[in-house]
Design a protein around this motif. Structure first.
Motif, short mmCIF file in Angstrom:
data_model
loop_
_atom_site.label_atom_id
_atom_site.label_comp_id
_atom_site.label_asym_id
_atom_site.label_seq_id
_atom_site.Cartn_x
_atom_site.Cartn_y
_atom_site.Cartn_z
N ASP A 100 0.84 -1.19 0.00
CA ASP A 100 0.00 0.00 0.00
C ASP A 100 0.88 1.25 0.00
OD1 ASP A 100 0.81 0.44 2.67
OD2 ASP A 100 -0.99 -0.48 3.50
N CYS A 101 0.26 2.41 0.03
CA CYS A 101 1.00 3.66 -0.15
C CYS A 101 2.04 3.90 0.94
CB CYS A 101 0.03 4.84 -0.21
SG CYS A 101 -1.02 4.86 -1.67
N ILE A 102 1.64 3.64 2.19
CA ILE A 102 2.59 3.88 3.28
C ILE A 102 3.74 2.86 3.24
CG2 ILE A 102 1.38 2.49 5.03
CD1 ILE A 102 2.09 4.76 7.03
N GLU A 103 3.46 1.63 2.83
CA GLU A 103 4.51 0.62 2.72
C GLU A 103 5.47 0.97 1.58
OE1 GLU A 103 2.05 -3.31 4.33
OE2 GLU A 103 1.88 -2.68 2.23
N ASN A 104 4.94 1.40 0.44
CA ASN A 104 5.80 1.82 -0.67
C ASN A 104 6.71 2.97 -0.26
OD1 ASN A 104 5.63 0.72 -3.59
ND2 ASN A 104 3.50 0.59 -2.90
N THR A 105 6.15 3.92 0.48
CA THR A 105 6.93 5.09 0.88
C THR A 105 7.99 4.73 1.90
OG1 THR A 105 4.99 6.50 0.48
CG2 THR A 105 6.75 7.41 1.85
N ALA A 106 7.66 3.87 2.83
CA ALA A 106 8.59 3.50 3.91
C ALA A 106 9.70 2.56 3.46
CB ALA A 106 7.82 2.86 5.06
N LEU A 107 9.49 1.86 2.35
CA LEU A 107 10.40 0.79 1.94
C LEU A 107 11.87 1.23 1.86
CD1 LEU A 107 10.63 -2.16 1.09
CD2 LEU A 107 10.15 -1.45 -1.27
N ALA A 109 13.45 3.53 3.47
CA ALA A 109 13.95 3.77 4.82
C ALA A 109 14.24 2.46 5.53
CB ALA A 109 12.95 4.61 5.60
N ILE A 110 13.35 1.49 5.37
CA ILE A 110 13.57 0.18 5.99
C ILE A 110 14.80 -0.50 5.40
CG2 ILE A 110 12.58 -2.14 6.26
CD1 ILE A 110 9.80 -0.74 6.32
N MET A 111 14.96 -0.37 4.07
CA MET A 111 16.13 -0.95 3.42
C MET A 111 17.43 -0.28 3.86
SD MET A 111 14.66 -1.52 -0.44
CE MET A 111 16.25 -2.15 -1.04
N GLN A 116 11.08 -0.21 11.50
CA GLN A 116 9.78 -0.11 10.84
C GLN A 116 8.93 0.99 11.48
OE1 GLN A 116 7.43 -3.56 10.10
NE2 GLN A 116 9.07 -4.71 9.11
N LYS A 117 9.01 1.11 12.79
CA LYS A 117 8.22 2.13 13.48
C LYS A 117 8.58 3.52 12.99
CE LYS A 117 7.14 3.97 18.07
NZ LYS A 117 7.40 3.85 19.54
N ASP A 118 9.87 3.82 12.95
CA ASP A 118 10.31 5.14 12.51
C ASP A 118 10.01 5.36 11.02
OD1 ASP A 118 11.21 5.72 15.03
OD2 ASP A 118 13.33 5.33 14.59
N ALA A 119 10.24 4.31 10.22
CA ALA A 119 10.01 4.43 8.77
C ALA A 119 8.54 4.72 8.48
CB ALA A 119 10.47 3.16 8.05
N PHE A 120 7.64 3.99 9.14
CA PHE A 120 6.22 4.19 8.90
C PHE A 120 5.73 5.53 9.46
CE2 PHE A 120 6.32 -0.24 7.79
CZ PHE A 120 5.29 -0.38 6.87
N SER A 156 10.60 9.13 -2.69
CA SER A 156 11.91 9.71 -3.00
C SER A 156 12.42 10.60 -1.87
CB SER A 156 11.83 10.52 -4.30
OG SER A 156 11.21 11.78 -4.10
N LEU A 157 11.51 11.10 -1.02
CA LEU A 157 11.89 12.02 0.05
C LEU A 157 12.16 11.33 1.38
CD1 LEU A 157 9.22 14.81 -0.63
CD2 LEU A 157 11.67 14.95 -1.12
N ILE A 158 11.82 10.05 1.50
CA ILE A 158 11.77 9.38 2.80
C ILE A 158 13.12 9.36 3.50
CG2 ILE A 158 12.14 7.06 1.86
CD1 ILE A 158 9.78 7.93 4.79
N ASN A 159 14.22 9.26 2.78
CA ASN A 159 15.54 9.19 3.41
C ASN A 159 16.23 10.55 3.48
OD1 ASN A 159 15.59 6.47 4.10
ND2 ASN A 159 16.39 5.84 2.11
N GLY A 160 15.48 11.63 3.23
CA GLY A 160 16.08 12.97 3.28
C GLY A 160 17.22 13.13 2.30
N PRO A 161 17.01 12.81 1.02
CA PRO A 161 18.11 12.83 0.05
C PRO A 161 18.63 14.25 -0.19
CG PRO A 161 16.03 12.67 -1.11
CD PRO A 161 15.71 12.53 0.36
N GLU A 162 19.87 14.33 -0.62
CA GLU A 162 20.45 15.63 -0.94
C GLU A 162 20.01 16.12 -2.31
OE1 GLU A 162 24.65 15.62 -0.25
OE2 GLU A 162 24.44 14.72 1.72
#
Length: 230
Positions: A100-107, A109-111, A116-120, A156-162
């Motif tokens: 789902d959308c939140i899982e796709n977005t968090a993926l 960060a988890i990788m 999982q708590k912080d990523a979600f 694309s924004l989940i890991n705070g990219p430069e």
């Protein structure tokens, strides 16, 4: 932030001729710039983006990100750099259909090793900020095309990219939705996010701060855009 030095990418054709997708390309991108890369089909736009992002090894030249020559890294080191420093947005979204959308977005960060708590938690915050708080548990095929692209942007924004690298991010969108995506890009750029966007649409390209036009693998134009994003 990014320095491109003598970047060349050559492919061999079926008759053993060499085809130059990129031919001695040189430019730099500063922190907080919004650069549009445009040009006709086959001019080398996507090749340039994939090479900057560490996905396509150049035949010659350097891609330096914050004083690191990314093609001097091992493949594993380069993959880690991509996860932590670069956010990719693709025309076809590349969302995982059974997540789902939140899982796709968090993926990502988890990788990258986040819990999982912080990523979600972070994924929910980003999606809500992109007006997708009501779509957290919807799968990609159950939401609109424009919403899918916003999920791809959130991912694309989940890991705070430069830097965000966007390859024809509005190519599958209707004009109104495409302009909505551009407004979102301008908003995150105004907050300091560096963006390099490939587009064939000259009008959309003018939404950035600077336009680079490629022609047969070479830079034909590199100009600041009057009235661009401030």
């Amino acid at each position: 932030m990014i320095q491109i030095n003598s970047l060349t990418k050559c492919f061999e054709s079926t008759d053993d001729d060499e085809i130059y997708a990129l031919d001695d390309v040189n430019f730099s991108v500063d922190d907080g710039e919004f650069v549009s890369v445009t040009g006709p089909s086959g001019s080398g736009k996507s090749t340039l983006l994939f090479t900057i992002g560490g996905l396509m090894t150049p035949t010659e030249g350097e891609v330096i990100l914050n004083d690191i020559d990314i093609y001097e890294l091992t493949a594993a080191e380069r993959a880690r750099l991509r996860r932590e420093k670069i956010g990719f947005i693709f025309q076809t979204f590349n969302l995982v259909p059974y997540l789902d959308c939140i899982e796709n977005t968090a993926l990502p960060a988890i990788m990258s090793g986040h819990s999982q708590k912080d990523a979600f938690s972070n994924a929910e915050k980003i999606l809500t900020g992109l007006a997708l708080g009501h779509r957290l548990h919807h799968r990609p095929m159950t939401i609109s095309v424009g919403e899918r692209q916003r999920v791809a942007i959130a991912r694309s924004l989940i890991n705070g990219p430069e830097v965000i690298l966007a390859d024809e991010p509005t190519g599958n969108l209707d004009p109104e939705t495409a302009m909505g995506v551009m407004d979102l890009f301008k908003e995150i750029n105004s907050e300091g996010q560096t963006i390099i966007m490939v587009t064939h649409d000259h009008n959309l390209a003018k939404q950035g701060k600077r336009m680079i036009r490629l022609q047969e693998g070479e830079i034909a134009v590199d100009n600041k855009i009057a009235g661009g994003v401030q």
